[in-house]
Motif scaffolding. Structure first.
Motif, PDB file in Angstrom:
ATOM      1  N   TYR A 364      33.847  22.668   6.860  1.00  0.00           N
ATOM      2  CA  TYR A 364      33.028  23.679   6.311  1.00  0.00           C
ATOM      3  C   TYR A 364      33.336  24.061   4.966  1.00  0.00           C
ATOM      4  O   TYR A 364      32.289  24.428   4.118  1.00  0.00           O
ATOM      5  CB  TYR A 364      32.501  24.597   7.293  1.00  0.00           C
ATOM      6  CG  TYR A 364      31.677  24.078   8.443  1.00  0.00           C
ATOM      7  CD1 TYR A 364      30.175  24.101   8.043  1.00  0.00           C
ATOM      8  CD2 TYR A 364      32.040  23.794   9.688  1.00  0.00           C
ATOM      9  CE1 TYR A 364      29.391  23.384   8.965  1.00  0.00           C
ATOM     10  CE2 TYR A 364      31.152  23.255  10.566  1.00  0.00           C
ATOM     11  CZ  TYR A 364      29.992  23.184  10.376  1.00  0.00           C
ATOM     12  OH  TYR A 364      29.005  22.723  11.224  1.00  0.00           O
ATOM     13  N   GLN A 365      34.514  24.577   4.724  1.00  0.00           N
ATOM     14  CA  GLN A 365      35.012  25.127   3.422  1.00  0.00           C
ATOM     15  C   GLN A 365      34.608  24.078   2.520  1.00  0.00           C
ATOM     16  O   GLN A 365      34.329  24.369   1.249  1.00  0.00           O
ATOM     17  CB  GLN A 365      36.327  25.698   3.508  1.00  0.00           C
ATOM     18  CG  GLN A 365      36.670  26.775   4.316  1.00  0.00           C
ATOM     19  CD  GLN A 365      36.059  27.931   3.925  1.00  0.00           C
ATOM     20  OE1 GLN A 365      35.938  28.115   2.737  1.00  0.00           O
ATOM     21  NE2 GLN A 365      35.587  28.883   4.880  1.00  0.00           N
ATOM     22  N   VAL A 366      34.862  22.746   2.766  1.00  0.00           N
ATOM     23  CA  VAL A 366      34.607  21.743   1.770  1.00  0.00           C
ATOM     24  C   VAL A 366      33.114  21.693   1.435  1.00  0.00           C
ATOM     25  O   VAL A 366      32.669  21.469   0.381  1.00  0.00           O
ATOM     26  CB  VAL A 366      35.204  20.487   2.023  1.00  0.00           C
ATOM     27  CG1 VAL A 366      34.987  19.271   1.070  1.00  0.00           C
ATOM     28  CG2 VAL A 366      36.868  20.491   2.359  1.00  0.00           C
ATOM     29  N   LYS A 367      32.430  21.436   2.630  1.00  0.00           N
ATOM     30  CA  LYS A 367      30.901  21.714   2.279  1.00  0.00           C
ATOM     31  C   LYS A 367      30.403  22.809   1.415  1.00  0.00           C
ATOM     32  O   LYS A 367      29.503  22.557   0.594  1.00  0.00           O
ATOM     33  CB  LYS A 367      30.262  21.512   3.588  1.00  0.00           C
ATOM     34  CG  LYS A 367      30.331  20.048   4.150  1.00  0.00           C
ATOM     35  CD  LYS A 367      29.572  20.234   5.534  1.00  0.00           C
ATOM     36  CE  LYS A 367      29.435  18.858   6.134  1.00  0.00           C
ATOM     37  NZ  LYS A 367      28.651  17.890   5.183  1.00  0.00           N
ATOM     38  N   ARG A 368      30.793  23.947   1.876  1.00  0.00           N
ATOM     39  CA  ARG A 368      30.619  25.185   0.801  1.00  0.00           C
ATOM     40  C   ARG A 368      30.993  25.078  -0.309  1.00  0.00           C
ATOM     41  O   ARG A 368      30.478  25.817  -1.515  1.00  0.00           O
ATOM     42  CB  ARG A 368      30.952  26.425   1.425  1.00  0.00           C
ATOM     43  CG  ARG A 368      30.158  26.783   2.893  1.00  0.00           C
ATOM     44  CD  ARG A 368      30.623  28.066   3.220  1.00  0.00           C
ATOM     45  NE  ARG A 368      31.761  28.361   3.865  1.00  0.00           N
ATOM     46  CZ  ARG A 368      32.287  27.933   5.150  1.00  0.00           C
ATOM     47  NH1 ARG A 368      31.311  27.909   5.914  1.00  0.00           N
ATOM     48  NH2 ARG A 368      33.403  28.152   5.412  1.00  0.00           N
ATOM     49  N   SER A 369      32.204  24.308  -0.703  1.00  0.00           N
ATOM     50  CA  SER A 369      32.725  24.279  -2.023  1.00  0.00           C
ATOM     51  C   SER A 369      32.001  22.896  -2.934  1.00  0.00           C
ATOM     52  O   SER A 369      32.565  22.755  -4.087  1.00  0.00           O
ATOM     53  CB  SER A 369      34.062  24.032  -1.952  1.00  0.00           C
ATOM     54  OG  SER A 369      34.797  25.133  -1.431  1.00  0.00           O
ATOM     55  N   GLY A 370      31.162  22.290  -2.430  1.00  0.00           N
ATOM     56  CA  GLY A 370      30.344  21.374  -3.096  1.00  0.00           C
ATOM     57  C   GLY A 370      30.543  19.762  -2.380  1.00  0.00           C
ATOM     58  O   GLY A 370      29.959  19.033  -3.094  1.00  0.00           O
ATOM     59  N   LYS A 371      31.140  19.630  -1.350  1.00  0.00           N
ATOM     60  CA  LYS A 371      31.168  18.506  -0.656  1.00  0.00           C
ATOM     61  C   LYS A 371      32.032  17.299  -1.325  1.00  0.00           C
ATOM     62  O   LYS A 371      32.674  17.568  -2.227  1.00  0.00           O
ATOM     63  CB  LYS A 371      29.800  17.887  -0.292  1.00  0.00           C
ATOM     64  CG  LYS A 371      28.948  19.037   0.457  1.00  0.00           C
ATOM     65  CD  LYS A 371      27.584  18.236   0.706  1.00  0.00           C
ATOM     66  CE  LYS A 371      26.419  19.259   1.408  1.00  0.00           C
ATOM     67  NZ  LYS A 371      25.263  18.712   1.571  1.00  0.00           N
ATOM     68  N   ASN A 372      32.222  16.397  -0.670  1.00  0.00           N
ATOM     69  CA  ASN A 372      32.679  15.034  -1.079  1.00  0.00           C
ATOM     70  C   ASN A 372      34.134  15.456  -1.348  1.00  0.00           C
ATOM     71  O   ASN A 372      34.495  15.131  -2.537  1.00  0.00           O
ATOM     72  CB  ASN A 372      31.900  14.529  -2.261  1.00  0.00           C
ATOM     73  CG  ASN A 372      32.361  13.073  -2.791  1.00  0.00           C
ATOM     74  OD1 ASN A 372      33.274  12.383  -1.777  1.00  0.00           O
ATOM     75  ND2 ASN A 372      32.404  12.504  -4.046  1.00  0.00           N
ATOM     76  N   GLY A 373      35.010  15.857  -0.504  1.00  0.00           N
ATOM     77  CA  GLY A 373      36.422  16.145  -0.769  1.00  0.00           C
ATOM     78  C   GLY A 373      36.997  16.645   0.240  1.00  0.00           C
ATOM     79  O   GLY A 373      36.520  16.236   1.411  1.00  0.00           O
ATOM     80  N   TYR A 374      38.291  17.074   0.244  1.00  0.00           N
ATOM     81  CA  TYR A 374      39.160  17.373   1.532  1.00  0.00           C
ATOM     82  C   TYR A 374      39.921  18.787   1.236  1.00  0.00           C
ATOM     83  O   TYR A 374      39.829  18.997   0.087  1.00  0.00           O
ATOM     84  CB  TYR A 374      40.050  16.182   1.989  1.00  0.00           C
ATOM     85  CG  TYR A 374      40.971  16.126   0.920  1.00  0.00           C
ATOM     86  CD1 TYR A 374      42.312  16.814   0.802  1.00  0.00           C
ATOM     87  CD2 TYR A 374      40.747  15.235  -0.182  1.00  0.00           C
ATOM     88  CE1 TYR A 374      43.302  16.276  -0.233  1.00  0.00           C
ATOM     89  CE2 TYR A 374      41.985  15.040  -0.791  1.00  0.00           C
ATOM     90  CZ  TYR A 374      42.932  15.286  -0.999  1.00  0.00           C
ATOM     91  OH  TYR A 374      43.947  15.098  -2.194  1.00  0.00           O
ATOM     92  N   ALA A 375      40.008  19.340   2.374  1.00  0.00           N
ATOM     93  CA  ALA A 375      40.812  20.702   2.001  1.00  0.00           C
ATOM     94  C   ALA A 375      41.688  20.999   3.514  1.00  0.00           C
ATOM     95  O   ALA A 375      41.522  20.455   4.585  1.00  0.00           O
ATOM     96  CB  ALA A 375      39.801  21.907   2.058  1.00  0.00           C
ATOM     97  N   PHE A 376      42.754  21.754   3.327  1.00  0.00           N
ATOM     98  CA  PHE A 376      43.870  21.843   4.356  1.00  0.00           C
ATOM     99  C   PHE A 376      43.598  23.280   5.034  1.00  0.00           C
ATOM    100  O   PHE A 376      43.001  24.153   4.083  1.00  0.00           O
ATOM    101  CB  PHE A 376      45.393  21.836   3.764  1.00  0.00           C
ATOM    102  CG  PHE A 376      45.713  20.551   3.507  1.00  0.00           C
ATOM    103  CD1 PHE A 376      45.593  19.830   2.167  1.00  0.00           C
ATOM    104  CD2 PHE A 376      46.335  19.645   4.162  1.00  0.00           C
ATOM    105  CE1 PHE A 376      46.030  18.427   1.929  1.00  0.00           C
ATOM    106  CE2 PHE A 376      47.029  18.510   4.116  1.00  0.00           C
ATOM    107  CZ  PHE A 376      46.698  17.951   2.862  1.00  0.00           C
ATOM    108  N   ALA A 377      43.637  23.524   6.175  1.00  0.00           N
ATOM    109  CA  ALA A 377      43.608  24.606   6.777  1.00  0.00           C
ATOM    110  C   ALA A 377      44.718  25.344   6.854  1.00  0.00           C
ATOM    111  O   ALA A 377      45.894  24.981   6.876  1.00  0.00           O
ATOM    112  CB  ALA A 377      43.195  24.374   8.347  1.00  0.00           C
ATOM    113  N   ALA A 378      44.754  26.557   6.071  1.00  0.00           N
ATOM    114  CA  ALA A 378      45.798  27.484   5.744  1.00  0.00           C
ATOM    115  C   ALA A 378      46.159  28.355   6.855  1.00  0.00           C
ATOM    116  O   ALA A 378      45.123  28.670   7.585  1.00  0.00           O
ATOM    117  CB  ALA A 378      45.789  28.184   4.430  1.00  0.00           C
ATOM    118  N   PRO A 379      47.394  28.716   7.075  1.00  0.00           N
ATOM    119  CA  PRO A 379      47.915  29.765   8.100  1.00  0.00           C
ATOM    120  C   PRO A 379      46.910  30.795   7.874  1.00  0.00           C
ATOM    121  O   PRO A 379      46.610  31.461   6.789  1.00  0.00           O
ATOM    122  CB  PRO A 379      49.233  30.105   7.936  1.00  0.00           C
ATOM    123  CG  PRO A 379      49.724  28.770   7.271  1.00  0.00           C
ATOM    124  CD  PRO A 379      48.609  28.352   6.309  1.00  0.00           C
TER     125      PRO A 379
END
Length: 386
Positions: A364-379
């Motif tokens: 959902y963070q990727v979608k809020r940031s513009g979509k079409n990408g990936y992101a790691f969940a941080a601690p």
């Protein structure tokens, strides 16, 4: 994220499957005997066989009674014949003395009594037999008639006893053969019933495996579903290993951007084809040890059972995004891309049971940031976007 259109896509039955079900419905059902019907047939055969045996045994007992009755008649005939011989002995006496005449009269009376006993047996026979006429039963009956009578009675009842004896032997042979045939039939039916029972168990086992497979897999794409993903995640987390690095696991949560427009503009058939093609490319792009699952609608997840660095996970995410792009280009849509969230255990998430939820949050963070990408969940709730 699951849209209404994608939910309809996940529950929609393909037309090919509907046509196959309709074809099976039109085919007339053939009767296939099961263990219960074979058991009933065995019981009926057993009852018929026992009824036949009972009738044969009853006839055997009846013939044995006839044999015994014929033996009684022959014994009475033998006693009458003995009395007739005594009369012949007295006939050879001079007969001049009163004692000789008295002995002859007693012999004739004994002969008449013996013949009367014989006649009572013969005339009371339960089977059809020539009766003895009353004229031969008087004390002054002709000895020639008595001799003829005794000869005829002995000959007839000897033949009758021999016939009854032969009939008893024949029926005993039939009973023995019937017992052998009935035992062989019951053995064959038992083997058949056991074979059908074993076959039915195998079929049930196969159906049980099919049901279990269906409960753990998506019917359209053939990928494991959320339930299978959670089971595999728990197995991977609990798998004992001496290498701490190999024990690291991760989940990549994939959501297709713009997929709802495919269903709205091109129809659900095109949406189904897109999901199937993307699922096939997902499987081909990951290692055999990794698990690709369809969570629902246009959402997928990849379970990575072992990795060394986050760079490996990033490379997997880029390959998954490329799979969506190639599928989109191949179908000429130009709308669909992918947003991917990545969560790893025990790096970013200390409880493997939260991996899917953490990866979903990262997506959902990727979608809020513009979509079409990936992101790691941080601690501690921090998300590292790429």
């Amino acid at each position: 994220m699951t849209t209404d259109a994608s939910n309809k896509t996940s529950t929609r039955i393909p037309e090919s499957l509907q046509s196959r079900r309709a074809d099976r419905a039109r085919v007339p059902t053939r009767f296939r005997p099961g263990p219960a019907s074979v058991a009933v047939a065995s019981l009926l055969c057993l009852l018929i066989g026992l009824l036949y045996l009972a009738m044969q045994l009853r006839t055997v007992f009846s013939d044995q009674l006839k044999q015994e009755y014929a033996s009684l008649v022959l014994e009475a005939a033998a006693r009458a014949q003995s009395a007739r011989e005594q009369v012949g002995v007295w006939q050879q006496m001079p007969g001049s003395s009163p004692a000789d005449a008295q002995g002859y009269r007693r012999a004739r009376a004994e002969l008449a009594r013996r013949v009367a006993s014989l006649a009572a047996l013969v005339n009371a026979s339960p089977a059809t037999a020539p009766h003895i006429p009353p004229a031969t039963l008087t004390p002054d009956a002709s000895l020639a008639d008595t001799d003829a009578l005794l000869g005829n009675v002995a000959a007839y009842w000897h033949a009758q006893r021999d016939a009854d004896s032969a009939d008893v032997r024949m029926r005993i042979t039939h009973v023995a053969r019937m017992l052998i045939a009935l035992a062989a039939l019951l053995f064959c039916l038992l083997i058949t019933a056991l074979g059908m029972y074993a076959k039915r168990n195998l079929q049930l086992a196969g159906q049980s495996q099919e049901f279990e497979h269906a409960s753990l897999h998506d019917s359209m794409t053939g990928l494991p579903n959320r339930r299978k993903l959670l089971v595999a995640l728990e197995e991977a987390a609990r798998m004992p290993t001496a290498d701490a690095t190999a024990h690291r696991i991760a989940v990549l949560y994939i959501d297709l951007d713009g997929f709802k427009q495919v269903n709205d503009s091109l129809g659900h058939r095109a949406g189904d084809e897109f999901l199937i093609a993307a699922a096939t490319r997902f499987r081909e792009s990951v290692r055999k040890t990794d698990l690709v699952a369809r969570i629902g609608g246009d959402e997928f997840a990849v379970l990575v059972r072992a990795f060394a660095t986050d760079a490996e996970l990033a490379d997997i995410a880029r390959r998954l995004i490329a799979c969506v792009v190639r599928t989109d280009e191949q179908m000429g849509i130009g709308l669909v891309r992918a947003s991917i969230g990545i969560a790893s255990f025990p790096d970013s998430v200390d409880d493997y049971r939260r991996l899917v939820a953490a990866a979903d949050d990262a997506m959902y963070q990727v979608k809020r940031s513009g979509k079409n990408g990936y992101a790691f969940a941080a601690p501690a709730g921090r998300t590292a976007a790429v």
